[in-house]
Write a protein that holds these residues in place. Structure first.
Motif: not given
Length: 915
Positions: A296, A307, A332-333, A298, A304
């Protein structure tokens, strides 16, 4: 025909996310409904070797294949927000025992389900032979030491959220691996169970717990995976530092790669693959040559951005430098997980809620972007995908072989298949087979076995000039040896015509105890035609176990399987009937004891003997009872020998080897006998003797014809009184009366308790300053207290602001049966007095001196402001000073006192005389 046996399908079912589930048995993932799992991250699932779901867990609760909580299967020490909250390991050497390893969230959680403790790594044992085959927890939350007991920080947090497993080099035992700080902890699970003493491996880089002010352990997050071949291990530390307002908390992650020795369990050779960002999910390719990671990105505000999915070539001279970006998205991861179809599946979502899709890498053995990555292509029809996917023992995803047709004898040829398809990695691969009976092959994947037994199979694959060897022991069974035709006989007793040859036949699967085919344990499925029996490989079209034949002497076809095998033989079964013997109707009465209209009916051997005697049946006729006529016909769900019921009709089934019987009936009737509760009498001591009674006269169904028998635990009951409804008693205690109805043959015994109200028992009166506290030897809320006045009782045993002097304490029970009193004294020195002859404060004296405590004289001296002694008196013998000296009244002024008590206490001060 022989149906296919699927091997190593422990990972055939996945339960994850918010009620999401997938079935991989068909080769293509199929969405399942019914899951009750609700987790943001970790979960685990296990299936049997045939791919049938056994159970699943979020690390806190275990649900069986019916989606019901397993007995004792709650309160596990995992956490649904732990990255890898659970991992299920089959116990080596068994097919019915499993270990559920759990990892708690090693931080402070505000989750309602959190128990408030950091519990670390634990394991729980499940026995699938219990609870009718649905499983039961037999041992729960056994702790493992995965930390340095001498390190206060590690002792507090106990673990990370990472755990993985792989098969030992012996292909039997299993290594379970976790990590904390700079140490890997590797536990061996073998036929003896879990070895709780780990193999420990120190590595160069330490990642200690990094806990935010909110209690979140940032460095615990992220996956740990071992390669399917058991030679590499990778770890994702999502964060390694707390960060700052300038950098944020999600930009210090690291991915490390290590070598793993699956012979001795050690971890060595650390290599840093990625530094920075927020790595989370990891997975190796099936051939263990490539590593995949989700990462991810950020901002410094922890918002965020995007990804990534990366690939690493583990055979490169510069593994970190071999990084290839496979996909960039707004996901998202999330987790990465190998499946038995050879694909790697990717979890993740956008926004605040989950999604109903999964992504996958179709050819994970292929280096580079030609590995067939498909984003959000797998539709989840039920539930939502979050961050987690269920992990498994990683070695089940390496190259392996399955086999079909495991029967010996004519017509049965075993076929072997390799999974996944090695030609995808090397179109020119070669293979070598040793079939375990002295026969080998480099081309054929089919083999005929003449003799049943266990065979050690060896498969060697040469892929890209690398030889890989795989071993497995398979069992070749023999089909059951049967005659050509059989007869199944049933009573023509279950319809209106007892002579038409048509009736219900119980065709449920037969065991060795009652099989008409063989004394061996078998599984039997019935079909109306031979073609249907041959065509149905899944048994879905078999005849219902309760089958009503359509013609007299109908022929059906039994497909008889050897136990735990797909070896079978098809034989004819002729369905014939016998004329039944009538049983008729019976009655049974019982008395209601605890609930009106409900009674326990005795259906034990005495009643069965009564039925046999009335019908002149021999003693070998077995009698059983059922709630419905259909249950009696099929012999399913018999009633227990003591049956709780209201008025109803139950059904009789009679069985013997020499005859068949119709279904009989028993009318159950609850006798109208009163329901009586135990009674309590509360009595003042002065009220004895009193008359007690059973209370039966005030109940429904009282008829006045009962007999009574009294007894007592405290006294001998008068013989004449013991047969009456009432009894005169002279003391407290428990009395028992048995009431009997001769007509209905019903009786009940109740307890009548006579309780004497207690009298308050004063232990001491504690006086401090002007406060009184009453201490009782038998404190109770049934007591109340008063000081000096009998009309001023209170429930509190504390009195404040009392006047100095002599007082009387009264204590009684709230029922006003008993009252006790005791004199006490409050010591005090008046600040003024008014000697005007009105009878109020006319003298000054020392108050509250308890006479019984002092026998020696006490001299109180009174002085004027110049120190002249005006008077001397003993307060125990005198009313005090009247404000005069030698008969002369002194003027309004302040005067002084001084005295000493015999116990050594001294007092001095002044007071005011007011005229």
């Amino acid at each position: 025909m022989v149906i296919q046996i699927q091997a190593q399908k422990e990972s055939a079912n996945w339960y994850f996310g918010e009620t999401a589930a997938l079935d991989f048995n068909s080769g293509t993932p199929v969405s399942l409904s019914g899951s009750v799992l609700f987790t943001h991250e970790g979960s685990a699932t296990i299936s049997d070797a045939q791919g049938n779901l056994l159970f699943y867990t979020d690390g806190v609760s275990i649900w069986d294949k019916r989606n019901r909580e397993m007995p004792n299967g709650t309160g596990l020490f995992g956490h649904k927000s732990s990255t890898m909250s659970a991992l299920i390991i089959p116990k080596p050497g068994t097919i019915n025992r499993y270990y559920v390893f759990t990892i708690d969230e090693p931080g402070i959680s505000n989750d309602d389900l959190d128990d408030g403790f950091i519990n670390g790594v634990n394991y729980t044992e499940v026995d699938m032979t219990l609870n009718n085959g649905y499983g039961d927890v037999v041992s729960k939350n056994n702790p493992l030491i995965t930390y340095d007991v001498n390190d206060a920080t590690e002792l507090e947090y106990k673990s990370t959220e990472k755990i993985t497993a792989v098969t030992h080099d012996d292909e039997i035992s299993i290594w379970v691996i976790t990590q904390l700080g700079d140490t890997f902890y590797t536990f061996l699970i073998d036929e003896m169970g879990v070895n709780e003493t780990p193999v420990t491996s120190k590595v160069p880089t330490e990642v200690p717990p990094r806990v935010t002010s909110d209690g979140i352990n940032l460095s615990a997050i992220g996956y740990l995976k071992v390669s399917p071949n058991g030679k590499k291990i990778a770890i994702a530390h999502s964060s390694t530092a707390l960060g700052s307002p300038r950098t944020g908390t999600k930009n210090s992650g690291k991915i490390f790669l290590y070598d793993f020795d699956n012979i001795n369990g050690t971890v060595t050779n650390e290599r840093l693959l990625k530094n920075g960002f927020y790595p989370y999910g990891l997975e190796f390719s099936p051939n263990s040559k490539l590593l995949y990671a989700t990462v991810g990105n950020y901002g410094s505000d922890d918002v965020f951005i995007e990804g990534y999915l990366y690939q690493y070539d583990l055979f490169s001279d510069d593994i970190a430098g071999s990084e290839i970006l496979i996909n960039k998205s707004n996901y998202y991861a999330g987790a990465l997980q190998l499946a038995i179809d050879g694909r790697i599946y990717r979890a993740g979502y956008t926004g605040l809620s989950g999604l109903n899709t999964l992504s996958y890498i179709g050819k994970p053995n292929v280096l580079g972007t030609d590995n067939d990555y498909q984003h959000a292509k797998i539709k989840i029809d039920h539930g939502l995908v979050k961050l987690g996917l269920p992990p498994f023992v990683q070695s089940i995803f390496k190259y392996r072989f399955n086999y079909t047709y495991v029967c010996s004898g004519s017509g049965f040829e075993t076929t072997f298949s390799i999974l996944p398809d090695p030609s995808e990695e090397d179109p020119d691969f070669t293979m070598f087979w040793d079939f375990g009976d002295g026969t080998t092959s480099t081309t054929s994947t089919t083999h005929f076995y003449d003799v049943p037994g266990d065979y050690d199979i060896v498969m060697e694959l040469t892929i890209n000039n690398e030889v890989q060897s795989y071993k497995k022991t398979i069992n070749i069974a023999s089909p059951p040896t049967l005659d050509g035709a059989y007869e199944l006989i049933s009573c023509d007793a279950f319809d209106a015509d007892a002579n038409d040859g048509l009736t219900f036949f119980n065709l449920q699967n037969l065991s060795s105890a009652n099989s008409i085919f063989t004394t061996d344990l078998v599984q039997v499925y019935y079909y109306e035609t031979l073609a249907e029996a041959n065509a149905d490989t899944t048994h879905l079209n078999a005849i219902n176990s309760s089958f009503y034949n359509t013609v007299k002497d109908q022929i059906v076809y039994a497909k008889v399987y050897a136990n735990n095998s797909d070896c079978y033989q098809i034989v004819q079964v002729k369905l014939t009937t016998k004329d039944p013997i009538a049983i008729g109707s019976f009655t049974r009465n019982a008395c209601a004891i605890q609930t009106l209209g409900i009674a326990d009916f005795d259906l034990s051997s005495n009643f069965k003997s009564e039925i046999r005697t009335k019908l002149n049946f021999p003693d070998d006729v077995a009698i059983s009872f059922y709630e419905t006529r259909e249950s009696a016909q099929n012999g399913t769900n018999p009633i227990a020998s003591v049956y709780e019921s209201s008025d109803t009709t139950i059904f009789i089934k009679a069985e013997s080897n020499d005859a068949c019987y119709d279904v009989g009936e028993v009318a159950l009737t609850v006798n109208a006998f009163p329901i009586i509760d135990n009674r309590v009498y509360n009595v003042c001591p002065s009220e004895f003797p009193i008359t007690i009674d059973s209370g039966i006269k005030g109940t429904l169904y009282y008829n006045g014809t009962y007999t009574y028998s009294w007894d007592s635990s405290v006294t001998v009951v008068d013989g004449q009184q013991s047969v009456n409804d009432q009894l005169d008693v002279h003391q407290a205690g428990d009395y028992f009366v048995t009431i009997y109805d001769e007509v209905l043959n019903c009786e009940t015994t109740i307890q009548v308790s006579v309780i004497e109200y207690p009298s308050p028992d004063i232990n001491m009166l504690v006086v401090e300053d002007y406060k009184l506290t009453v201490i009782l030897n038998n404190p109770s809320t049934d007591f109340e207290f008063a000081v000096d006045y009998l009309n001023g009782f209170q429930s509190s045993n504390v009195f404040t602001n009392l006047a100095a002097g002599e007082h009387v304490l009264y204590a009684r029970d709230i029922f006003r049966c008993n009252i006790v009193e005791q004199t006490f004294y409050v010591f005090g020195l008046p600040q003024f007095f008014t000697p005007n002859g009105d009878g109020i404060n006319d003298t000054w004296n020392v108050l509250g001196i308890e006479p019984s405590k002092f026998t020696s004289p006490i001299n109180v001296y009174i002085f004027d402001r110049y120190g002249k002694v005006l008077a001397v008196f003993n307060p125990l013998k005198s009313n005090g000073w009247d404000g005069t000296r030698k008969g002369v009244e002194l003027a309004t002024d302040d005067y002084w006192y001084r005295f000493a008590l015999p116990d050594g206490r001294k007092y001095s001060g002044h007071f005011t005389l007011k005229r």
